[in-house]
Design a protein around this motif. Sequence first.
Motif, PDB file in Angstrom:
ATOM      1  N   GLY A 141     -50.322  12.539  31.837  1.00 22.54           N
ATOM      2  CA  GLY A 141     -50.690  13.737  33.013  1.00 22.54           C
ATOM      3  C   GLY A 141     -51.039  14.812  32.662  1.00 22.54           C
ATOM      4  O   GLY A 141     -51.527  15.658  33.535  1.00 22.54           O
ATOM      5  N   GLN A 142     -50.822  15.145  31.358  1.00 23.12           N
ATOM      6  CA  GLN A 142     -51.263  16.578  31.018  1.00 23.12           C
ATOM      7  C   GLN A 142     -52.913  16.838  30.992  1.00 23.12           C
ATOM      8  O   GLN A 142     -53.316  17.923  31.522  1.00 23.12           O
ATOM      9  N   LEU A 143     -53.428  15.917  30.524  1.00 21.70           N
ATOM     10  CA  LEU A 143     -55.043  15.944  30.622  1.00 21.70           C
ATOM     11  C   LEU A 143     -55.527  16.149  32.082  1.00 21.70           C
ATOM     12  O   LEU A 143     -56.249  17.113  32.561  1.00 21.70           O
ATOM     13  N   GLU A 144     -54.991  15.244  33.024  1.00 25.31           N
ATOM     14  CA  GLU A 144     -55.283  15.299  34.327  1.00 25.31           C
ATOM     15  C   GLU A 144     -55.039  16.915  34.904  1.00 25.31           C
ATOM     16  O   GLU A 144     -55.624  17.278  35.925  1.00 25.31           O
ATOM     17  N   SER A 145     -53.899  17.149  34.566  1.00 24.00           N
ATOM     18  CA  SER A 145     -53.619  18.440  35.015  1.00 24.00           C
ATOM     19  C   SER A 145     -54.341  19.615  34.468  1.00 24.00           C
ATOM     20  O   SER A 145     -54.651  20.656  35.191  1.00 24.00           O
ATOM     21  N   GLU A 146     -54.852  19.757  33.151  1.00 30.53           N
ATOM     22  CA  GLU A 146     -55.704  20.563  32.687  1.00 30.53           C
ATOM     23  C   GLU A 146     -57.096  20.330  33.306  1.00 30.53           C
ATOM     24  O   GLU A 146     -57.874  21.506  33.381  1.00 30.53           O
ATOM     25  N   MET A 147     -57.648  19.358  33.601  1.00 28.94           N
ATOM     26  CA  MET A 147     -58.912  18.823  34.455  1.00 28.94           C
ATOM     27  C   MET A 147     -58.745  19.782  35.565  1.00 28.94           C
ATOM     28  O   MET A 147     -60.014  19.892  36.094  1.00 28.94           O
ATOM     29  N   LYS A 148     -57.880  19.844  36.463  1.00 29.57           N
ATOM     30  CA  LYS A 148     -57.962  20.468  37.681  1.00 29.57           C
ATOM     31  C   LYS A 148     -58.015  22.163  37.441  1.00 29.57           C
ATOM     32  O   LYS A 148     -58.422  22.633  38.423  1.00 29.57           O
ATOM     33  N   ARG A 149     -57.623  22.388  36.382  1.00 31.02           N
ATOM     34  CA  ARG A 149     -57.867  23.913  36.067  1.00 31.02           C
ATOM     35  C   ARG A 149     -59.018  24.166  35.359  1.00 31.02           C
ATOM     36  O   ARG A 149     -59.733  23.379  34.962  1.00 31.02           O
ATOM     37  N   HIS A 150     -59.570  25.263  35.492  1.00 27.94           N
ATOM     38  CA  HIS A 150     -60.701  25.809  34.469  1.00 27.94           C
ATOM     39  C   HIS A 150     -60.489  25.498  32.974  1.00 27.94           C
ATOM     40  O   HIS A 150     -59.414  25.652  32.681  1.00 27.94           O
ATOM     41  N   GLY A 151     -61.464  24.758  32.448  1.00 35.90           N
ATOM     42  CA  GLY A 151     -61.405  24.430  31.084  1.00 35.90           C
ATOM     43  C   GLY A 151     -61.986  23.277  30.414  1.00 35.90           C
ATOM     44  O   GLY A 151     -62.441  23.199  29.553  1.00 35.90           O
ATOM     45  N   TRP A 152     -62.116  22.092  31.427  1.00 37.45           N
ATOM     46  CA  TRP A 152     -62.598  20.937  30.964  1.00 37.45           C
ATOM     47  C   TRP A 152     -63.758  20.449  31.808  1.00 37.45           C
ATOM     48  O   TRP A 152     -63.474  20.505  33.170  1.00 37.45           O
ATOM     49  N   PHE A 153     -64.887  19.704  31.439  1.00 38.11           N
ATOM     50  CA  PHE A 153     -65.844  19.301  32.152  1.00 38.11           C
ATOM     51  C   PHE A 153     -65.980  17.924  31.667  1.00 38.11           C
ATOM     52  O   PHE A 153     -65.999  17.634  30.481  1.00 38.11           O
ATOM     53  N   LEU A 154     -65.796  16.894  32.484  1.00 37.28           N
ATOM     54  CA  LEU A 154     -65.983  15.486  32.154  1.00 37.28           C
ATOM     55  C   LEU A 154     -67.413  15.048  32.218  1.00 37.28           C
ATOM     56  O   LEU A 154     -68.232  15.165  33.257  1.00 37.28           O
ATOM     57  N   GLY A 155     -68.091  14.694  31.187  1.00 40.89           N
ATOM     58  CA  GLY A 155     -69.514  14.347  31.113  1.00 40.89           C
ATOM     59  C   GLY A 155     -69.412  12.813  30.832  1.00 40.89           C
ATOM     60  O   GLY A 155     -68.617  12.079  31.221  1.00 40.89           O
ATOM     61  N   ASP A 156     -70.625  12.410  30.518  1.00 40.89           N
ATOM     62  CA  ASP A 156     -71.020  11.099  30.803  1.00 40.89           C
ATOM     63  C   ASP A 156     -70.476  10.353  29.317  1.00 40.89           C
ATOM     64  O   ASP A 156     -69.831  10.898  28.517  1.00 40.89           O
ATOM     65  N   ALA A 157     -70.796   8.933  29.365  1.00 43.56           N
ATOM     66  CA  ALA A 157     -70.341   8.189  28.271  1.00 43.56           C
ATOM     67  C   ALA A 157     -70.882   8.615  27.031  1.00 43.56           C
ATOM     68  O   ALA A 157     -72.131   9.044  26.840  1.00 43.56           O
ATOM     69  N   PHE A 158     -70.327   8.364  26.128  1.00 41.69           N
ATOM     70  CA  PHE A 158     -70.991   8.718  24.550  1.00 41.69           C
ATOM     71  C   PHE A 158     -71.433   7.473  24.073  1.00 41.69           C
ATOM     72  O   PHE A 158     -70.994   6.258  24.096  1.00 41.69           O
ATOM     73  N   THR A 159     -72.683   7.597  23.684  1.00 41.18           N
ATOM     74  CA  THR A 159     -73.526   6.594  23.411  1.00 41.18           C
ATOM     75  C   THR A 159     -73.958   6.521  21.905  1.00 41.18           C
ATOM     76  O   THR A 159     -73.998   7.654  21.176  1.00 41.18           O
ATOM     77  N   PRO A 160     -74.788   5.551  21.197  1.00 45.25           N
ATOM     78  CA  PRO A 160     -75.226   5.597  19.991  1.00 45.25           C
ATOM     79  C   PRO A 160     -75.970   6.856  19.725  1.00 45.25           C
ATOM     80  O   PRO A 160     -76.320   7.239  18.505  1.00 45.25           O
ATOM     81  N   ASP A 161     -76.869   7.223  20.598  1.00 46.31           N
ATOM     82  CA  ASP A 161     -77.723   8.506  20.553  1.00 46.31           C
ATOM     83  C   ASP A 161     -77.024   9.684  19.812  1.00 46.31           C
ATOM     84  O   ASP A 161     -77.612  10.506  19.421  1.00 46.31           O
ATOM     85  N   VAL A 162     -75.636   9.882  19.976  1.00 48.88           N
ATOM     86  CA  VAL A 162     -75.034  10.815  19.346  1.00 48.88           C
ATOM     87  C   VAL A 162     -75.235  11.202  18.091  1.00 48.88           C
ATOM     88  O   VAL A 162     -75.125  12.589  17.566  1.00 48.88           O
ATOM     89  N   LEU A 163     -75.368  10.225  17.266  1.00 47.70           N
ATOM     90  CA  LEU A 163     -75.710  10.011  15.912  1.00 47.70           C
ATOM     91  C   LEU A 163     -76.921  10.951  15.426  1.00 47.70           C
ATOM     92  O   LEU A 163     -76.853  11.525  14.487  1.00 47.70           O
ATOM     93  N   ALA A 164     -77.891  10.920  16.345  1.00 45.20           N
ATOM     94  CA  ALA A 164     -79.099  11.643  15.707  1.00 45.20           C
ATOM     95  C   ALA A 164     -78.851  13.259  16.242  1.00 45.20           C
ATOM     96  O   ALA A 164     -79.891  13.814  15.769  1.00 45.20           O
ATOM     97  N   ILE A 165     -77.969  13.701  16.805  1.00 45.19           N
ATOM     98  CA  ILE A 165     -77.675  15.019  17.269  1.00 45.19           C
ATOM     99  C   ILE A 165     -76.934  15.600  16.270  1.00 45.19           C
ATOM    100  O   ILE A 165     -75.754  15.267  15.777  1.00 45.19           O
ATOM    101  N   PRO A 166     -77.184  16.883  15.638  1.00 48.69           N
ATOM    102  CA  PRO A 166     -76.578  17.511  14.475  1.00 48.69           C
ATOM    103  C   PRO A 166     -75.048  17.750  15.281  1.00 48.69           C
ATOM    104  O   PRO A 166     -74.998  18.080  16.457  1.00 48.69           O
ATOM    105  N   ALA A 167     -74.120  17.784  14.679  1.00 50.66           N
ATOM    106  CA  ALA A 167     -72.841  17.950  14.890  1.00 50.66           C
ATOM    107  C   ALA A 167     -72.505  19.188  15.939  1.00 50.66           C
ATOM    108  O   ALA A 167     -72.087  18.937  17.059  1.00 50.66           O
ATOM    109  N   GLN A 168     -73.033  20.335  15.366  1.00 49.46           N
ATOM    110  CA  GLN A 168     -72.970  21.552  16.046  1.00 49.46           C
ATOM    111  C   GLN A 168     -73.757  21.579  17.508  1.00 49.46           C
ATOM    112  O   GLN A 168     -73.455  22.535  18.295  1.00 49.46           O
TER     113      GLN A 168
END
Length: 192
Positions: A141-168
């Motif tokens: 329940g901790q993450l769900e609680s944090e997601m209700k307050r300002h702090g986190w944005f839920l993005g899309d699924a992470f795909t293999p394309d992520v490897l082509a993007i520099p970490a930063q």
Amino acid sequence: MGQFAENLSPRFFAGRMLLAMPGIGSPEFDQAAIALCVHDEHGALGIDIGKVIAGLSLRDLLANLDIDGEGLESVPVLRGGPVDPQRGFVLHSLDWGGQDAMQVNAHWGLSGSLDVLRAIAERRGPERYLVSLGYAGWDAGQLESEMKRHGWFLGDAFTPDVLAIPAQSRWAEAFAASGVDARLLAGTSGMA
């Protein structure tokens, strides 16, 4: 398919990106781009794929484990999160499965044992992988609680394309994949 399909339900978000909003209030999570690997009624576990540990390559890490990592000098090791920073995790393509590998989404698995590192060093491991030390974790329940307050944005699924993007750049790119220009996000709000 049952357990995997449950994880994709609107209630649980394993396999998706969890992005720190500006002003999250924790330097540990500033511009965090967390690949949520586990999220269920017991809690959540994710790997921050946006922060490289300076001065540490996969070859260096493997040398500390008495594994020959020749040729892996250019592979960075990520700071996966503030919890258990000496513990290693490998996010990897599903073309490899070892003793503790678990499927995260349609593209990625997660392993935390030495067999995946040995397989990578011996060139018989997964085709795609990200290696990290540490993780981000939340109790039930901790993450769900944090997601209700300002702090986190839920993005899309992470795909293999992520490897082509520099970490930063993964934080901003993950926002962009969800249709959000991270440059326009503010860490504070005003009063009208």
